[in-house]
Write an enzyme that holds these catalytic residues in place. Structure first.
Site, mmCIF file in Angstrom:
data_model
loop_
_atom_site.group_PDB
_atom_site.id
_atom_site.type_symbol
_atom_site.label_atom_id
_atom_site.label_comp_id
_atom_site.label_asym_id
_atom_site.label_seq_id
_atom_site.Cartn_x
_atom_site.Cartn_y
_atom_site.Cartn_z
ATOM 1 N N ALA A 145 0.800 -1.223 0.000
ATOM 2 C CA ALA A 145 0.000 0.000 0.000
ATOM 3 C C ALA A 145 0.835 1.277 0.000
ATOM 4 C CB ALA A 145 -0.947 0.003 1.207
ATOM 5 N N LYS A 146 2.166 1.145 0.064
ATOM 6 C CA LYS A 146 3.029 2.322 0.013
ATOM 7 C C LYS A 146 2.998 2.923 -1.406
ATOM 8 C CE LYS A 146 4.828 2.376 4.223
ATOM 9 N NZ LYS A 146 3.941 1.460 4.938
ATOM 10 N N PRO A 147 3.391 4.192 -1.557
ATOM 11 C CA PRO A 147 3.397 4.777 -2.904
ATOM 12 C C PRO A 147 4.168 3.944 -3.929
ATOM 13 C CG PRO A 147 3.641 6.511 -1.275
ATOM 14 C CD PRO A 147 3.678 5.203 -0.516
#
Length: 364
Positions: free
Chosen positions: A185-187
């Site tokens: 879910a990180k960039p």
């Protein structure tokens, strides 16, 4: 309307052909551990950040752990950090037997308040671990000046800020060691757990490389006590493909954030980005007085929300032994009661943002 908070499926489908090819190449080679993609990714990460050395590892949490092991953190050592962050920041400190020493946050940026750090420095202090929260880098110049004055290491917890800039320089290349996460879910996310460390110090880089494979300097020869902290080759292959398009993803996240800002206007407390910074917008977080009630109503409207974070670390049961009480860090406590994150990803549409903002405005 039913809105996706992170849109991980679209993130895959957009680059499906390249990602599938990269994954199948690893499977065909059967080099699942320390395959050539690891070296290729580390070289690409070095070029991207400007760091001399990038070392991939199994998670952002293990990156923090390896960073502290590399600078010889011992039981009883103190590390100054923020109480308003994901637990891994302080958890890894405690795991090594060291003591997390919390400093309250700035009410606008939610990053550590650099004006409060010096008074917490003691003879036991060995490092400062600022967190670059929600995509924005902490005030690194002030932190590095204090570290130089007191001969301390600085470990940037950049789990949420990979790709952001501070005075024109990239996150992860601003301190003794930078640590980031590639959680999905990180960039910039992989398809499982993953992380990396960055440093300009060759000795630290060599030590970290050894420590991530159980302290080995050559097969079955162990110079250090280490961990099983390698990134697997499949994740490296995914990240290599996604990194090609990452700057464009950052631009799109920025555009989403600016459209949110435009639609909200001054009706709500919006994210604040300092003029010398750029953010990668890991989260788009607003502040709401009656947050819990609003979250329930928004869920009924098909609008997902999240709270990062509902209880600051000094009030968590696992850190009760540190002796902090409610009121110890009033800004962190205030923000934790009001913060609420809205859907943020490169794929959210203006129509969806209009719907989200209009529903929030009608309910507050």
């Amino acid at each position: 309307m039913n809105i996706d908070f992170a849109n991980l499926t679209k993130a895959y489908l957009e680059h499906k052909e390249g990602i599938d090819y990269s994954i199948n190449s690893v499977i065909s080679s059967s080099r699942f551990i320390m395959g050539q993609e690891i070296n290729e990714l580390e070289a690409a990460l070095q070029e991207y950040t400007g760091s001399k050395y990038a070392i991939t590892c199994s998670s952002g949490t293990d990156a923090l752990l390896l960073a502290m092991m590399a600078i010889d953190i011992k039981p009883g050592d103190e590390i100054i950090t923020s109480p308003f962050t994901f637990i891994a920041t302080a958890e890894t400190i405690a795991f090594l037997g060291a003591i997390p020493v919390f400093v309250d946050i700035n009410e606008e940026t939610y990053n550590i308040d650099t004006n409060l750090i010096e008074e917490k420095i003691s003879k036991k202090t060995k490092a400062i671990m600022p967190v670059s929260l929600f995509g924005q880098i902490a005030d690194m110049d002030e932190i590095n000046e204090l570290a130089e004055k007191y001969k301390l290491a600085v470990i940037e917890d950049a789990a949420q800020s990979f790709g952001a800039t501070y005075k024109g320089n990239k996150s992860c290349n601003l301190s003794t060691i930078g640590c980031t996460s590639f959680f999905p879910a990180k960039p910039l996310g992989c398809f499982g757990d993953g992380g990396a460390l960055f440093t300009d110090d060759e000795n630290l880089a060599d030590k970290i490389k050894s420590m991530r494979i159980h302290g080995q300097t050559e097969r079955y020869i162990h110079k250090y006590v280490g961990i099983g902290g390698r990134l697997d080759t499949l994740q490296a292959a995914v990240l290599l493909e996604k990194l090609k398009y990452y700057d464009n993803d950052i631009k799109r996240r920025h555009n989403v954030a600016m459209y949110y800002n435009q639609k909200f206007g001054n009706s709500i407390i919006r994210p604040f980005i300092k003029k010398e910074n750029t953010s990668v917008w890991a989260q788009y977080s607003i502040r709401i007085k009656k947050r819990d009630t609003l979250q329930v109503k928004l869920k009924e409207k098909g609008i997902p929300t999240a709270v990062h974070y509902p209880k600051p670390l000094h009030l968590q049961e696992c850190f009760g032994y540190l002796g902090y009480k409610k009121g110890a860090f009033p800004v962190s406590e205030k923000i934790s009661n009001e913060i609420m994150s809205l859907p943020m990803n490169p794929y959210i549409t203006n129509e969806e943002i209009n719907y989200i903002v209009n529903e929030i405005k009608s309910l507050i």
